[in-house]
Every structure is written in structure tokens, then in C-alpha cells.
Design a protein around this motif. Structure first.
Motif, short mmCIF file in Angstrom:
data_model
loop_
_atom_site.label_atom_id
_atom_site.label_comp_id
_atom_site.label_asym_id
_atom_site.label_seq_id
_atom_site.Cartn_x
_atom_site.Cartn_y
_atom_site.Cartn_z
N ALA A 13 0.80 -1.23 0.00
CA ALA A 13 0.00 0.00 0.00
C ALA A 13 0.83 1.28 0.00
O ALA A 13 0.32 2.34 -0.30
N THR A 14 2.10 1.18 0.36
CA THR A 14 2.93 2.39 0.38
C THR A 14 3.74 2.51 -0.90
O THR A 14 4.55 3.41 -1.05
N GLY A 15 3.53 1.59 -1.83
CA GLY A 15 4.37 1.53 -3.02
C GLY A 15 3.97 2.49 -4.12
O GLY A 15 2.97 3.21 -4.04
N ASP A 16 4.78 2.44 -5.17
CA ASP A 16 4.65 3.35 -6.30
C ASP A 16 3.38 3.07 -7.13
O ASP A 16 2.65 3.99 -7.51
N LEU A 17 3.12 1.82 -7.39
CA LEU A 17 1.96 1.48 -8.22
C LEU A 17 0.66 1.89 -7.53
O LEU A 17 -0.23 2.47 -8.14
N ALA A 18 0.58 1.60 -6.23
CA ALA A 18 -0.61 1.94 -5.46
C ALA A 18 -0.85 3.45 -5.54
O ALA A 18 -1.97 3.91 -5.80
N LYS A 19 0.22 4.20 -5.37
CA LYS A 19 0.11 5.65 -5.33
C LYS A 19 -0.26 6.23 -6.70
O LYS A 19 -1.15 7.07 -6.81
N ARG A 20 0.42 5.77 -7.74
CA ARG A 20 0.20 6.39 -9.05
C ARG A 20 -1.07 5.90 -9.72
O ARG A 20 -1.70 6.63 -10.48
N LYS A 21 -1.42 4.64 -9.50
CA LYS A 21 -2.52 4.07 -10.28
C LYS A 21 -3.73 3.61 -9.46
O LYS A 21 -4.86 3.87 -9.84
N ALA A 117 0.27 -5.80 -4.81
CA ALA A 117 1.04 -4.79 -5.55
C ALA A 117 2.41 -4.67 -4.92
O ALA A 117 2.78 -3.65 -4.36
N MET A 118 3.13 -5.76 -4.95
CA MET A 118 4.49 -5.74 -4.40
C MET A 118 5.38 -6.73 -5.13
O MET A 118 4.94 -7.40 -6.05
N ALA A 119 6.64 -6.79 -4.69
CA ALA A 119 7.60 -7.60 -5.43
C ALA A 119 7.10 -9.03 -5.59
O ALA A 119 6.56 -9.62 -4.65
N ILE A 146 -3.03 -10.24 -9.11
CA ILE A 146 -1.57 -10.14 -9.03
C ILE A 146 -0.97 -9.38 -10.19
O ILE A 146 -1.39 -9.49 -11.34
N GLU A 147 0.04 -8.62 -9.84
CA GLU A 147 0.76 -7.81 -10.81
C GLU A 147 1.79 -8.67 -11.54
O GLU A 147 2.12 -9.77 -11.13
N LYS A 148 2.31 -8.10 -12.61
CA LYS A 148 3.42 -8.77 -13.29
C LYS A 148 4.69 -8.51 -12.51
O LYS A 148 4.72 -7.58 -11.73
N PRO A 149 5.78 -9.19 -12.71
CA PRO A 149 5.90 -10.30 -13.65
C PRO A 149 5.43 -11.61 -13.02
O PRO A 149 5.60 -11.83 -11.83
P1 NAD Z 1 7.35 -0.57 -4.72
O1 NAD Z 1 8.71 -1.06 -4.45
O2 NAD Z 1 7.13 0.88 -4.96
O3 NAD Z 1 6.39 -1.01 -3.54
C1 NAD Z 1 6.49 -2.23 -2.88
C2 NAD Z 1 5.54 -2.29 -1.70
O4 NAD Z 1 5.71 -3.55 -1.06
C3 NAD Z 1 5.76 -1.24 -0.62
O5 NAD Z 1 4.50 -0.84 -0.13
C4 NAD Z 1 6.53 -2.00 0.45
O6 NAD Z 1 6.34 -1.50 1.75
C5 NAD Z 1 5.92 -3.37 0.33
N1 NAD Z 1 6.82 -4.42 0.83
C6 NAD Z 1 8.04 -4.75 0.35
N2 NAD Z 1 8.57 -5.76 1.07
C7 NAD Z 1 7.68 -6.09 2.03
C8 NAD Z 1 7.65 -7.06 3.08
N3 NAD Z 1 8.66 -7.90 3.30
N4 NAD Z 1 6.55 -7.11 3.86
C9 NAD Z 1 5.52 -6.27 3.65
N5 NAD Z 1 5.50 -5.33 2.69
C10 NAD Z 1 6.56 -5.22 1.87
O7 NAD Z 1 6.80 -1.44 -5.96
P2 NAD Z 1 5.74 -1.01 -7.09
O8 NAD Z 1 6.44 -0.25 -8.14
O9 NAD Z 1 4.54 -0.41 -6.48
O10 NAD Z 1 5.38 -2.42 -7.76
C11 NAD Z 1 4.56 -3.38 -7.12
C12 NAD Z 1 4.23 -4.48 -8.11
O11 NAD Z 1 3.56 -3.93 -9.24
C13 NAD Z 1 5.42 -5.22 -8.67
O12 NAD Z 1 5.06 -6.55 -8.89
C14 NAD Z 1 5.67 -4.54 -9.98
O13 NAD Z 1 6.33 -5.37 -10.89
C15 NAD Z 1 4.25 -4.26 -10.42
N6 NAD Z 1 4.09 -3.18 -11.37
C16 NAD Z 1 4.46 -1.91 -11.03
C17 NAD Z 1 4.26 -0.88 -11.94
C18 NAD Z 1 4.61 0.54 -11.59
O14 NAD Z 1 4.30 1.40 -12.40
N7 NAD Z 1 5.20 0.84 -10.46
C19 NAD Z 1 3.70 -1.15 -13.20
C20 NAD Z 1 3.33 -2.46 -13.50
C21 NAD Z 1 3.54 -3.46 -12.57
#
Ligand code: NAD
Length: 486
Positions: A13-21, A117-119, A146-149
Motif C-alpha cells: 500500500a505504500t508503493g509506487d503502483l498503489a500511489k500512481r494508479k 502490488a508488491m515484489a 496479481i501484478e506482473k511479472p
Molecule cells: P514498490 O517497491 O514501490 O512497492 C512495494 C511495496 O511492497 C511497498 O509498499 C513495500 O512496503 C511493500 N513491501 C516490500 N517488502 C515487504 C515485506 N517484506 N513485507 C511487507 N510489505 C513489503 O513497488 P511497485 O512499483 O509499487 O510495484 C509493485 C508491483 O507492481 C510489482 O510486482 C511490480 O512489478 C508491479 N508493477 C508496477 C508498476 C509501476 O508502475 N510501479 C507497473 C506495473 C507493474
């Protein structure tokens, strides 16, 4: 169909994808009345945030994406936050307690959407815990988004799939390929099957080749670390490009039900001519950008091996050995640091036999083209030939264009907005089925292996140019050329 009440549990929820999309998309759905009062979101991530910090974060992300803000405070009051450790059962127990509370508070009927939405290395663990720790144990639906990949090759994808299938049925797994949420990608089907003008010609008798380009102007930016393990083949071709190929090549579905459409796509994947280590280089070429005007080459980017063998560009030819397409190449190309950001499809029709209107000095006579603009423009253009006005029989190109206008585009739901809405309504048409994932990996794995075994002469195109020479030669040897990017 109505959107049922549901709880969304968002991992990352604190990640980039959550925030932007994701937050802006949820807000748009909310404003359009697709989320009734029956919705709630629990955000989880490692950070020690609380509801207030989280709500401010969501609000900010919405406000950065739109200038409309009505009911924003009511909207964010549906958001809750829990710090979470993905491999600790205690975390899931807390999550379960909160989820059950919100379930009664908002009358959600036990419907749950688990959005990861995480790794990707955590996908399997989370899916297992959700079942083990009782989060899927409710009256309502439990869907995994689930997100890619999805893996990095067929064996890793199989392993991940086996892991998540222990907790979720295939019908409850929604694998995101955000290209499938794009308006004009969804339009491919309609253009093909709702027009008497196209479908009868949509075969090897009338089409000479199809070209799909997805170009970016940006380089790898800060994602060097990730990109080094991926490259354009796995990042773009295995999923987005091959999905577009399948939509262009598939047979008409027997109905618009998700299963019926997916089974035609699967059949299309199955009829792709497989490559072997020996034939890969006849069908696919790779590139890596070198330094350009004021921008570094790929090997100079942060977290990139100065001797990197990772491709930032791929062009290839996909052949379908089936009745409809025998002999018609589907050319694809995708790359970073190209002159223009654009995704489009060009369908080139065959020249008509004995064209009486063609003169050798006539530079303007072109074959008929159907161009599908996917982004940033959305629309279609049909290239025809007509007579130039005046006495002489000279031809002039005519373009019939239909473009989604600015207002359409503004009101067009964003890809993520559509996909989240679909997942809530249980429509899996625009998500990738496991069979599609498996077939596209087995196609791509051979290419990856051939390229791993042989070091490339990189860099082979300067940043800001249209790619390596080998990509032009790939078409020239078939007697074709790439239609210009713009
Ligand atoms: P990010 O690194 O910005 O965010 C990752 C999130 O996971 C954060 O909220 C972090 O706190 C959490 N996290 C990481 N390790 C953790 C753990 N051990 N326990 C609990 N929480 C944990 O990543 P993102 O860019 O938001 O991408 C997320 C997913 O979306 C990935 O699978 C990525 O491939 C996919 N994706 C991202 C985009 C994009 O534009 N950013 C586009 C397409 C797909």
C-alpha cells in the motif's frame, strides 16, 4: 452487472503502483458510483503507518492525479492501514480480525479482493498465508489480483502458479496485464468482429503483414537493478506484445463470455510457430541503446553492469501455422530510448493484382493500411487511394480517421480503473489465464536461452533513434519495411 460490496486488501500500500494508479482508479470508480457505501480498503506494507497517515497518503495521491475532489474525505474514510510482515502468521491474524470487523461494519458479505502490488517474490507466500491463516474463509468471494511479472521463465511461473493454486482456484486468480485494460486494445476485438469491412479480409489472402510497435522515449531510469534481471523480452514481449498478437490473430469467439474469448486466445498461442535455438536469430533481433544526445547509454545507467548483455530493444517475427494466417508475418518491436512514445498496430493489406492506376513515377501510391492507435492517441486510421481531382488519372492517398477526442479520453476509464472494476465484478476477460502465461513463456524461453548463450555486440543503437539496423533487415529480407513510427 452491479459491483458487489467488497473489501479490498492491498499488499504494497505504500508503493509506487498503489500511489500512481490504484488509489486514483479507486477514486474514479467511487465518483462514478461504482463503489457503493459497501466498500472498504485495508492497506498493508512494512511501514508503521496508522489510518490517519494512510488516509492522507491516499488523498494526496488522488489529488495529484485529478483536480476534482468532491467527497474525497468521505472516500478516504473507507481506508484502513495495518503494518504487515508478509511471512509472519501473527500479521495475518491481525489482518483477519480487522477484515472481519469491516465486513460487518460495511456489510460486505465476506467478499474479498486480495491485491498484491508488491515484489513478485512474495506472491506465493502471501497467497499461502491468506488461506492458511483463514482470510479466504468467508461466505463471499475471495479473488487474488496479481501484478506482473508472473515468473521469469516457464519453470518459475509453474512453481509460482502451483503455489498460488494451493490457495485459489484458477477462476479466482486475476493476473494483470495492464495493456488489456487499454481502451484501444479492447477495441481490437470490436473493430475486427463488428465490421463487415474487416473480418472477411482478416486472413492471409488479403493481409500481407501486421506490425505492432510499442516504443518508449525514456531509458531505464532508476529501475536498472530490476531491468538487468529482465530486459525487453521478458518485460514487454512475453506479456503485452504477445497479448496484442493473440487478440489480432485469434478466431472469433463463440460468445463474449470470458471463457470463450480466452479459449480462442489460447488456441492462437498454440498455433504460433515455435522457435528453436537454431532458428531464433532468423526471427528475433535484440538491441541495447548506447549514449545519445545528452543521455547516457544503457551500460552507463545506475545499477547496470558496464558490460551488460541485457536487451533494451526487441524486434521479432511471429508466424502462425494455421489456416487463417499461413505465410503472414506478425512483426513486433519494442524498445526504450526511441524517438517517440507510441503504441500502435499497422495492418498492411496486400496489393491488388494488376493495379491499372499504379505508375512507376507515382511515389504516393501505398497499400491499404489499417492503423490502430493505442497510445498516446486513441483511434483508427484507414489509408485508401483515391483519384486526384483533375483530368489526369493520378492517385492520391486518403486517410479516414476516427480518433477518440479529448473528452472521450478524459472520460475513458484508465486501464487500472477498468481492471479493478472487472475484478470486483468477477469478469476475467481482460486478465491472463494460466494457459496463456505458460504458452507465452515457452515461446519466449527459447529466445532468452539463445541470447544468454551468445553475447551481443552491444550497444547497437544510439539513444533517441529507432533501433538497430538488424530490425530493418528482418523485414527487408521478407520484402517489407517498418511503417514509420509517427
Ligand atoms: P514498490 O517497491 O514501490 O512497492 C512495494 C511495496 O511492497 C511497498 O509498499 C513495500 O512496503 C511493500 N513491501 C516490500 N517488502 C515487504 C515485506 N517484506 N513485507 C511487507 N510489505 C513489503 O513497488 P511497485 O512499483 O509499487 O510495484 C509493485 C508491483 O507492481 C510489482 O510486482 C511490480 O512489478 C508491479 N508493477 C508496477 C508498476 C509501476 O508502475 N510501479 C507497473 C506495473 C507493474
Amino acid at each position: 452487472t452491479e459491483t458487489p460490496a467488497a473489501l479490498t486488501i492491498l499488499f504494497g500500500a505504500t508503493g509506487d503502483l498503489a500511489k500512481r494508479k490504484l488509489y486514483p482508479s479507486l477514486y474514479r470508480l467511487y465518483r462514478k458510483g461504482h463503489l457503493s457505501s459497501g466498500f472498504a480498503v485495508i492497506g498493508t506494507a512494512r511501514r508503521e503507518w496508522d489510518n490517519d497517515i494512510f488516509r492522507e497518503h491516499v488523498k494526496k495521491s488522488v489529488m495529484e492525479s485529478t483536480n476534482i475532489q468532491d467527497q474525497i474525505d468521505e472516500f478516504i474514510s473507507h481506508f484502513y492501514y495495518l503494518p504487515h510482515d508478509v511471512s509472519d502468521s501473527n500479521s495475518y491474524a491481525e489482518l483477519r480480525t480487522l477484515a472481519n470487523e469491516l465486513d460487518s461494519k460495511y456489510s460486505l458479505g465476506g467478499n474479498r479482493l486480495f491485491y498484491l502490488a508488491m515484489a513478485p517474490e512474495f506472491f506465493g507466500t502471501i497467497a499461502e498465508h491468506l488461506k492458511l491463516d483463514g482470510l479466504t474463509d468467508t461466505e463471499g468471494f475471495g479473488r487474488l489480483v496479481i501484478e506482473k511479472p508472473f515468473g521469469h521463465d516457464l519453470p518459475s511461473a509453474q512453481e509460482l502458479n502451483a503455489q498460488i493454486r494451493r490457495s485459489f482456484d484458477e477462476k479466482d486468480i486475476y493476473r494483470i496485464d495492464h495493456y488489456l485494460g487499454k481502451e484501444m486494445v479492447q477495441n481490437i476485438e470490436t473493430i475486427r468482429f463488428a465490421n463487415a469491412l474487416f473480418e472477411p479480409l482478416w486472413n492471409s489472402r488479403y493481409i500481407s503483414n501486421i506490425q505492432i510497435t510499442s516504443s518508449e522515449t525514456l531509458g531505464v531510469e532508476e529501475r536498472g537493478g530490476y531491468y538487468e534481471t529482465s530486459g525487453a523480452l521478458k518485460d514487454m514481449v512475453q506479456n503485452h506484445m504477445l497479448q496484442m498478437v493473440a487478440l489480432l490473430a485469434m478466431e472469433p469467439p463463440i460468445s463474449l463470455q470470458d471463457d470463450d474469448i480466452r479459449s480462442e486466445k489460447v488456441r492462437a498461442f498454440r498455433s504460433m510457430r515455435p522457435l528453436t535455438l537454431e532458428t531464433v536469430n532468423d526471427y528475433f533481433v535484440r538491441g541495447q541503446y548506447g549514449p545519445g544526445d545528452h543521455v547516457p547509454g544503457y551500460r552507463e545507467e545506475i545499477n547496470v553492469d558496464p558490460d551488460s548483455n541485457t536487451e533494451t530493444y526487441v524486434a521479432g517475427k511471429v508466424m502462425f501455422d494455421n489456416f487463417r494466417w499461413a505465410g503472414v508475418p506478425f512483426y513486433i518491436r519494442t524498445g526504450k530510448r526511441m524517438p517517440l512514445k507510441s503504441t500502435k498496430i499497422v495492418v498492411q493489406f496486400k496489393d491488388i493484382p494488376m493495379n491499372l492506376y499504379y505508375r512507376p513515377d507515382d511515389q504516393e501510391m501505398e497499400p491499404n493500411l489499417l492503423v490502430i492507435h493505442i497510445q498516446p492517441e486513441e483511434g483508427i486510421t484507414l489509408h485508401l487511394n483515391a483519384k486526384k481531382s483533375g483530368r489526369q488519372l493520378q492517385t492520391t492517398p486518403v486517410k479516414l480517421s476516427y480518433a477518440n477526442n479529448g473528452e472521450d479520453i478524459m472520460n475513458t476509464p484508465e486501464a487500472y480503473e477498468k481492471l479493478i472494476h472487472d475484478a470486483m465484478r468477477g469478469d476475467s476477460t481482460n486478465f491472463t489465464h494460466w494457459d496463456e502465461v505458460a504458452l507465452s513463456w515457452s515461446f519466449v524461453d527459447v529466445i532468452a536461452e539463445a541470447w544468454r548463450n551468445e553475447k551481443a555486440a552491444f550497444p547497437n543503437y544510439p539513444a533517441g533513434t529507432k533501433g538497430p539496423k538488424a530490425a530493418d533487415e528482418l523485414l527487408e529480407k521478407d520484402g517489407f519495411f517498418w511503417w514509420p513510427l509517427n
